[in-house]
Every structure is written in C-alpha cells, then in structure tokens.
Scaffold this motif. Structure first.
Motif, PDB file in Angstrom:
ATOM      1  N   ALA A  71     -10.205  18.448 -16.055  1.00 53.63           N
ATOM      2  CA  ALA A  71     -11.399  18.144 -15.261  1.00 53.63           C
ATOM      3  C   ALA A  71     -11.734  16.658 -15.333  1.00 53.63           C
ATOM      4  O   ALA A  71     -12.055  16.018 -14.315  1.00 53.63           O
ATOM      5  CB  ALA A  71     -12.565  18.985 -15.766  1.00 53.63           C
ATOM      6  N   ILE A  72     -11.626  16.099 -16.532  1.00 52.11           N
ATOM      7  CA  ILE A  72     -11.949  14.675 -16.683  1.00 52.11           C
ATOM      8  C   ILE A  72     -10.948  13.816 -15.916  1.00 52.11           C
ATOM      9  O   ILE A  72     -11.311  12.811 -15.292  1.00 52.11           O
ATOM     10  CB  ILE A  72     -11.993  14.303 -18.181  1.00 52.11           C
ATOM     11  CG1 ILE A  72     -13.207  14.972 -18.827  1.00 52.11           C
ATOM     12  CG2 ILE A  72     -12.062  12.807 -18.377  1.00 52.11           C
ATOM     13  CD1 ILE A  72     -13.186  14.931 -20.327  1.00 52.11           C
ATOM     14  N   GLY A  73      -9.679  14.231 -15.940  1.00 45.34           N
ATOM     15  CA  GLY A  73      -8.666  13.510 -15.163  1.00 45.34           C
ATOM     16  C   GLY A  73      -9.056  13.482 -13.691  1.00 45.34           C
ATOM     17  O   GLY A  73      -8.975  12.449 -13.024  1.00 45.34           O
ATOM     18  N   ILE A  74      -9.508  14.623 -13.171  1.00 48.98           N
ATOM     19  CA  ILE A  74      -9.906  14.675 -11.761  1.00 48.98           C
ATOM     20  C   ILE A  74     -11.125  13.771 -11.522  1.00 48.98           C
ATOM     21  O   ILE A  74     -11.192  13.040 -10.521  1.00 48.98           O
ATOM     22  CB  ILE A  74     -10.214  16.134 -11.347  1.00 48.98           C
ATOM     23  CG1 ILE A  74      -8.929  16.967 -11.488  1.00 48.98           C
ATOM     24  CG2 ILE A  74     -10.746  16.199  -9.928  1.00 48.98           C
ATOM     25  CD1 ILE A  74      -9.136  18.449 -11.265  1.00 48.98           C
ATOM     26  N   LEU A  75     -12.081  13.794 -12.451  1.00 46.76           N
ATOM     27  CA  LEU A  75     -13.261  12.940 -12.317  1.00 46.76           C
ATOM     28  C   LEU A  75     -12.846  11.458 -12.262  1.00 46.76           C
ATOM     29  O   LEU A  75     -13.349  10.685 -11.448  1.00 46.76           O
ATOM     30  CB  LEU A  75     -14.211  13.169 -13.503  1.00 46.76           C
ATOM     31  CG  LEU A  75     -15.518  13.896 -13.187  1.00 46.76           C
ATOM     32  CD1 LEU A  75     -15.205  15.257 -12.579  1.00 46.76           C
ATOM     33  CD2 LEU A  75     -16.357  14.067 -14.436  1.00 46.76           C
ATOM     34  N   PHE A  76     -11.910  11.081 -13.144  1.00 42.44           N
ATOM     35  CA  PHE A  76     -11.439   9.688 -13.136  1.00 42.44           C
ATOM     36  C   PHE A  76     -10.784   9.349 -11.808  1.00 42.44           C
ATOM     37  O   PHE A  76     -11.027   8.277 -11.225  1.00 42.44           O
ATOM     38  CB  PHE A  76     -10.448   9.456 -14.284  1.00 42.44           C
ATOM     39  CG  PHE A  76     -11.082   8.906 -15.518  1.00 42.44           C
ATOM     40  CD1 PHE A  76     -11.518   7.587 -15.560  1.00 42.44           C
ATOM     41  CD2 PHE A  76     -11.270   9.686 -16.646  1.00 42.44           C
ATOM     42  CE1 PHE A  76     -12.111   7.076 -16.697  1.00 42.44           C
ATOM     43  CE2 PHE A  76     -11.859   9.183 -17.786  1.00 42.44           C
ATOM     44  CZ  PHE A  76     -12.285   7.875 -17.812  1.00 42.44           C
TER      45      PHE A  76
END
Lengths: 777, 115
Positions: free
Chosen positions: B8-13
């Motif tokens: 999820a954090i990868g997508i946010l980045f």
C-alpha cells in the motif's frame, strides 16, 4: 626558525599598517626580516659545512602527534640562503621600483608571504607541510603575476600559471600519498634512507610519474613551459625573485631532495635527462625569437631549469656538482639581469631590446652590472657561469643514456644562450645611441645595490670557485646516491673536450648574434607550427572545460523542477536498486497475517490515493484525499497508536477545510502534459513505488536490532510521571525536538499570515505599492 | 499485515510522485500531501506493527505489564504529522498567491515569469 617563518606571515599581514607609519621606507624595514634570517643561516654555516643535518622539531599539535619539523642540510641551506639574500635585495629594489605606486602595501604583503612560503617549502621535513607551502607559493605567485589586475593579459597569465602549477600540485599530492604509503613515513629525512625499498616497490612508477608532473609544472619543463614567459606580466622584482631565482626552482629542489629516494633507476635517468635536455634547447631556441627583454630572459630561465633537471637525471657525482654550481650561478646572474631589465624599463620606457642602444654613457654602473651578469649567462670566463657550463659539458659526456642526443641539445642550448646573453645585455648599452620614449638616467642607489651585488658575487665566485668547495660537497653528500669523493672546483680545467665545446659554442653564438635579424625573419616562418604548441593545447583544454560545464548545466540545471525530481529519482533508483538487488539479494517473504477489517482500511487508503490522482474535479480530489487520511487514522487505531490516530484525525479535518477554502479560488485542473510525458512520469513513479515496497519488505524480513525505546518504556512513569509513554517522549525525553517543531509551525504560521495579508491588488511588479494603497487593509 | 502495508505504501509513493511530476501546480500540492502521508506510514510500519497494545502505563503500575507497541516511532510520526500540516498550509497559501499574481497554473510558464 619555525617561529620566524610563521611570524613572517604575521609581518606580511602587517605590511599595510607599517606602510601607513613609515611610508616609502617600509620595504627597507621589511627587508630586515630576510636579512636577519640570512644572518641566522650564516651562523649555522659551520655546522652545515661539517656535513651535519639540523632537525628542528616543534610540536605543533602535540595531542595529534603533528609536528612542524624543519630539516636543514646543505641543500636546504643553499636554497634558504638564496631565498633570504635575494629576498632582502628584491625588497630593497622594489621600494624604488614601485615608489609611489598605490598598491605598494599589497605587493609587500604578498611578496613577504611568498618568501615565507618558499622558506617553509625548502625547509619542511614533512611531506604534508611541504605540500601546503608548495601550494601557498602557487597562490602567492598567482597574486603577484596578476598584481596589475586592471590588465586583462596579466589576469589571464596569472590564471594560466595557477592552473598549470596547481594542476601539477594535485598530481604531486597523489604522488606524496603513494610515496608515504610505499616508504612507510611522511618524513623526508626518513624517506631518503628508504631508497632501496622505494625503488623496488610496486607503486614506484606511478608515484614517480605523479611527482615528476608536479615538479615539471612548477619548474616550467617542456611541455609545461608556456606559463613562465606569460608570467612576465608581473612587476620586474617579482620576475627576478619568483620566476627566476626561487619559485620555479621549487620543482628542481624537490627532485634534488628526492634523488636519494627515487633516483638512479632507468626511468628516472631517461625521463629527467631527456625532458631536461629538450626543455633546455626549446628555451634557448624560443629566447632568440623574441625582442621583449623580459621574455628573452624568461626563456633563458627555462633553458637553465632544463639544464638543472637534466643534470639531476644524469645523477653522477660530477653532474650533481655541476647542478649545485649551475643553480647558484643562475640565481645570481638571472636575478641581476632581471633587475637590470627593470632599471632599463624605468629609465627608457621600453622593454624592446631593438629599441635601445648606446646607454653605457648614461648609466655606467647598470651597464657594468649587466655586462658581468651577461658574461656569466653566456658562460664565459672568469665568471661562475663559465665554471657551471664547463662542469655541465663534463657531466653530459658522462651521461649513460642517449648521450649523443643530450650532447647535441646541450650544445645548441649553449650557443643560443650565448647569443641571447649578448643581445640582452650588450645591445642596449653599446652601439649607436637610439632615441627612447624617456631620457635615460642612472638608477637610484637602492635599485642599483641588488644587481651590482649579485653581479659582483658571480665574478668573485668565478675567480675563486674554491670558496664553494665546502658548500658544494655538503649539498652533493645530501642528494647523491653513493659515497662522495673530494670536491674541488676550479676556473681552469686545462685544454679538454668541454673547453673545446665551449669554444665552438662561442663561435656559433657570435655568428647567431651577428645574423640575429636575418635569423629571426626566417624563424618567423615557423609561426604556424609554433602556434600549435603546448599552449594551444592548454587553450583548447580550457575551452573544452567551459563547454562541458555549459553542457552539463543546461542538462542538469535547466530550471524545470520536474526534471530535477526525475533526475534525483533515477539516481536513487539506479544506486539503491542496484545495491538492493545485486549486493544483498534480499530475503523477501509475504506474510498473509491480515484480518478483513484491516485489509478494508488499507484498501480504502490506496483507493483514496488513486482516486485523488485521476479525478478531474478538485472537490472530488480533496474528498478522496480525506478518505485516504481517515483510513490512515483508522490504521493507527487498529495498530496501537491512539495518539497518532487523534492527531491524524484533527490534522486531516483541518487539511480538508483548508483545501476546500483555498482551492476553490485556485485554478481548475488542466491537462498540460502530452501522453508520452504522462507515460514517462508513470514509469518513474511506479518504479520508485515498487522499489520502496521492495526495500520495506527487505527491511521487515531482515534481522532486527533491539529497540532503543525500552529505556523510555521503563522510565516513563518513574521519571516522567506520565502514563502515556508517547506523550512523555514528546514533552520530556525528546522535548527539544518538540521545541524545534513548534518553531517550524510558528514560522509556517507567520509565512501564511504574511502572504494572506497582502492582497493582489496591492502588488504589481511594474508599479510598486504606494504607502496609501498599503494602508487600506 | 506489514507486507500488505508495504505494498500500500509503495502505491502511495507512486501516486505521490506521479502527481508531483505534473505541470499543474495544484497537483503538485496534492502530490506533496500524498508524499508526507506515505512517509509517515513508512516510519510507522517499518518499526513493526502491534495489535491492541498501545504504549500506555496502567494506573497504579510503573511500567506496562506486557509487550507494548514501540512508542518512539509513534512520537516521531506524531511530530511529522504536525510538521507536514505546517508545510502543507504554507504550500497551499503560496500556490494561491502565485496563481493570483502570475495567473498561471503551469509550472513551466512560471519558470519564465519574472513578474
């Protein structure tokens, strides 16, 4: 002695103050400094002659074992003596040469600083100290060449000198580091006993090349010789002092100093003797093409520096004796000749030798000094230059490699130098009287002392060279590879091959002088070839440097914030991605320990972010951001972070309100990029996001260090008297961080307030706000 | 859960960087918001996620009885949330002022606007 040298820098800094107090007498006063150093050196003379080495240690930074050690042996003594004596004479001379010049105090500051740097250079025992002083001489030389800073040519010449010598300095630094690694010491006095180890070491060739580049650039050896004639843009006392007697000999000094440590190998012998011989012939050849008196002298200095390098390359005892004598002879006559050139320039207003003639009646003392110095330059008896030249021919006949080539080059250099000497010193004073821009007159005494004294010394030492036996023996013992047998100098060596070579060069030199004008006219045809010399290479290099700088500035610093970001991210992707994938081969395992409601929170967060990106309506984007923010708060709640959840909720609410309020008055979303740009940005973004995920997975599955917050958990209640550990950390354990945070917020608030206060109607760049308009709100 | 959050954090980045690379200045601000949230989460998650054990000391005790979530990253993230709000409000007002003055939403045009 260390105190004297370091104190000298202080004296240099005080020069402007002294000048305010003592006016025109300041140079005389400051000459007392080198004069007292000369006396001190003379007092050490018996110790040096006895072959002893003085090692003066002075704890500089005792805690770090850094000492400022001076090493005084024959070689250092000779150089220090030349620096002090000529330094004192130059200061006295420049007092009159620059009389009334508005920048005299600046000149005194820099030349005294140079004098001290040069002394430090020749006396230093530590390689690092030597290097620091070496660079200081380059910098002071730069300031002195560019002394006349309103002149473009002088500035260019100064920069050229600096770039060439400081560039060589970089190579020298690398060479010194390798030298210290190979020899196991930074101390010269220890390194020169490590010759066997150094010459066998695998770094030998590399370090020799680096040291040679450093020495060759400093001492203007071919193909780095071009900066020296340009350096003649400096005032004449500077040319006499830095660019003939002292600074340009720093490279020669270094080579002589390192001769016991590095010398004797085939590489050393061949490179030094060939480069030296080539420099010698080039210098002499270029000298006769010029009519500018200082340039002619500069090229003949290059000739002399080449001779010295060549003699060090040959390296036999005879060659080293010749080296010392030639070094001394050159410093004496060249210093004198430069000062004569300065006098002529002052008295007649021209620097062109073809424009001068018959001056011997107007300025008899100058003429006498010039003749003696020139005869020494020409290598005629009974002067020291003759002794030096005879010894030089003798050692060339001893050369072990390429003897024929060196001999021919040496012979060419000898007769051309003879011609130069005759042209420079005799032409202006003899022959028919020529009209000059100024009416010539004899120079004032202060300007005459120096050249007369130096010329007298050339004559005296030429007549009685035996005076130098002790000194020469002491120097040669210090720099030679093997045992030194008795050294005996004499003026007359009997009729032998060197004398015959001298006679032949005399005849050839006279012929060159006789047909100088015709020769110069013919040589002028070589101009196109000369234009492609090393100086053209330097110019091309500098142009290339500027072009590369322009190109990479246009590429990297183009003013588009986007491109900076992409560039930074690409570098991040390349370096981190490479390190992660190829160096660490991370252990990545996905765990599926997830409850449904947690997955829903994460899903909402991701969809909020994606929707915020693709929405065309600003309000919808803000709403999507809100969804994302609240799901993050939910995640904080689910994973034991109530304080974070509260903060996130408050901030998120405020953010949404702020965005709604502000963005409604802001522009609508516009599609500005082309599809290709979007695709490119998407690729960069997805790659960065993917790498972040990979990094996190690698970190999460990696070995964990024990957490550092155990102390805070255990002491929150007993020491901080708080039950919420996060709060105690914020206001107690890490209270300074919180204070910093408050400052940041206060600054942001002030910025926001300031920007909201000023209305757009108040401000127009072309019509600055008037006070009346400003007061309405 | 950490694996899921990492993705999820990868997508946010990725979303944050895509928005920051846009020419529209308002999108840049949205990218900035996404980026600060992603960074906060990254710190929070990398320290390890613990269910139902907030770092609190119960009344009457001097230390928590069992293992609790690491309080230090929480304190760091708390500071970061507040600071990113400060930065964001400044950026939003700055963008608005810039738009009012140069009347351009395009960063490329702003580069050449000296007004």
């Amino acid at each position: 002695m260390q105190l004297a040298v370091l104190g000298g820098f202080v004296v240099a800094g005080m020069a402007p103050l002294l000048h305010r107090w003592f006016g025109a007498r300041t140079p005389m006063l400051m000459a007392l400094l080198p004069a007292s150093l000369t006396l001190w050196l003379l007092w050490q003379w018996p110790t040096i002659i006895a072959g002893n080495v003085l090692l003066l240690e002075w704890a500089w930074v005792p805690g770090l074992d850094i000492t400022l050690t001076f090493l005084i042996d024959g070689l250092a003594w000779l150089f220090a003596m030349l620096i002090s004596v000529i330094g004192a004479l130059v200061l006295v001379y420049s007092g009159d040469y620059l009389r009334g010049h508005q920048d005299l105090p600046r000149f005194l500051v820099v030349i005294t600083a140079f004098m001290m740097s040069m002394l430090g250079l020749v006396l230093a025992d530590n390689l690092v100290t030597l290097f620091v002083f070496w660079e200081l001489t380059s910098i002071t030389s730069y300031l002195l060449i560019g002394f006349n800073h309103t002149d473009l040519a002088a500035r260019k010449a100064a920069l050229q000198g600096l770039i060439v010598t400081a560039g060589g300095g970089l190579a020298l630094l690398a060479g010194f580091v390798m030298l210290a690694v190979a020899g196991g010491s930074w101390s010269l006095s220890e390194l020169i006993t490590q010759g066997e180890v150094l010459r066998e070491h695998s770094l030998y060739t590399a370090l020799l090349i680096c040291v040679l580049i450093g020495a060759f650039t400093k001492s203007a050896q071919f193909p780095f010789h071009f900066w020296l004639p340009n350096a003649m843009a400096a005032p004449t006392p500077v040319s006499a002092y830095l660019h003939s007697a002292t600074m340009v000999k720093a490279g020669i000094y270094l080579l002589a100093r390192l001769h016991p440590a590095l010398g004797g190998t085939d590489t050393w012998v061949i490179s030094l003797s060939l480069v030296g011989a080539l420099t010698m012939a080039t210098g002499a050849f270029l000298a006769i093409q010029h009519t500018h008196i200082k340039k002619m002298l500069a090229y003949s200095t290059i000739m002399a520096l080449g001779t010295l390098t060549m003699l060090l390359g040959i390296g036999t005892q005879g060659a080293l004796v010749a080296f010392v004598v030639f070094l001394l002879a050159h410093s004496l006559y060249k210093g004198a000749l430069f000062m004569v050139a300065g006098i002529l320039d002052h008295a007649t207003g021209t620097k062109d030798v073809t424009a001068m003639g018959g001056l011997r009646h107007a300025m008899p003392l100058t003429a006498a000094a010039a003749c003696i110095a020139a005869l020494s330059l020409a290598g005629l008896p009974p002067l020291l230059g003759f002794v030096g030249k005879e010894l030089m021919f003798e050692s060339v006949l001893e050369a072990s490699h390429y003897q024929g080539v060196i001999l021919i080059l040496a012979f060419i250099a000898a007769f051309l130098t003879l011609a130069v000497a005759v042209i420079v010193a005799l032409r202006p004073f003899f022959g028919p009287r020529r009209e000059t821009p100024k009416t010539p007159h004899e120079a004032p005494p202060a300007m005459l002392i120096a050249p007369v004294l130096l010329a007298e010394l050339s004559l005296l030492l030429g007549l009685v060279p035996a005076l130098l036996d002790g000194l020469v023996a002491a120097v040669v013992t210090g720099i030679s590879l093997g045992e030194v047998r008795g050294v005996k100098l004499s003026l007359w060596h009997g009729i032998n091959l060197p004398l015959l070579l001298s006679l032949a060069s005399l005849a050839a030199g006279v012929l060159v002088f006789r047909y100088w004008h015709a020769l110069r006219a013919r040589l002028a045809r070589l101009e196109p070839i000369m234009a492609r010399g090393p100086e053209a290479g330097y110019e091309a290099l500098m142009r290339g440097l500027v072009n590369v700088a322009e190109w990479q500035t246009r590429l990297l610093q183009n003013g588009y914030i986007r491109n900076y970001l992409v560039m930074t991210l690409l570098v991040f992707l390349g370096l981190v991605g490479h390190a992660l994938v190829f160096r660490h081969s991370p252990n990545i395992a996905l765990s599926i320990d997830v409850y449904f409601h947690e997955a829903v929170a994460a899903g909402l967060m991701v969809s909020g972010a994606i929707v915020a990106c693709v929405m065309r309506s600003r309000l919808a984007a803000v709403a999507a951001l809100g969804v994302m923010g609240f799901s993050i708060a939910l995640t904080f709640v689910l994973f034991s972070a109530p304080d974070l959840a509260i903060t996130q909720l408050l901030v998120e609410t405020l953010t949404v309100i702020l965005l709604v309020l502000v963005l409604f008055r802001s522009p609508r979303f516009a599609d500005l990029s082309t599809p290709v740009e979007r695709l490119r940005d998407l690729v960069v973004a997805v790659l960065t996001g993917g790498l972040t995920t990979l990094l996190m997975l690698a970190v999460l599955n990696g070995e964990r260090l024990p957490r550092i917050s155990d102390y805070m958990v255990a002491n929150s209640q007993p020491l901080g008297h708080g039950h919420n550990i996060v709060n105690v950390i914020l206001v107690d354990f890490r209270a300074l961080d919180t204070l910093g945070e408050m400052f940041v917020l206060a600054l942001a608030a002030m910025g926001v307030y300031a920007m909201l206060r000023f209305h757009v109607v108040d401000y127009d760049a072309r019509h600055p706000p008037t006070p009346r308009e400003n007061t309405d709100d | 859960m950490e694996s899921l959050m990492a993705i999820a954090i990868g997508i946010l980045f990725a979303a944050a960087i895509y928005m920051m690379l846009r020419r529209s200045i308002v999108k840049l601000v949205i990218g900035l918001m996404l980026l600060s949230n992603a960074a906060n989460l990254l710190i929070f998650v990398t320290a390890g996620m613990t269910r139902g054990a907030p770092p609190l000391v119960p009344q009457g005790l001097t230390a928590p009885p069992g293992i609790v979530a690491d309080p230090l990253p929480q304190a760091l993230v708390l500071t970061a949330i507040v600071i990113s709000f400060g930065v964001l409000s400044f950026a939003v007002v700055l963008v608005r002022r810039a738009w009012e003055i140069v009347k351009a939403d395009d960063l490329d045009k702003m580069k050449d606007t000296d007004t």
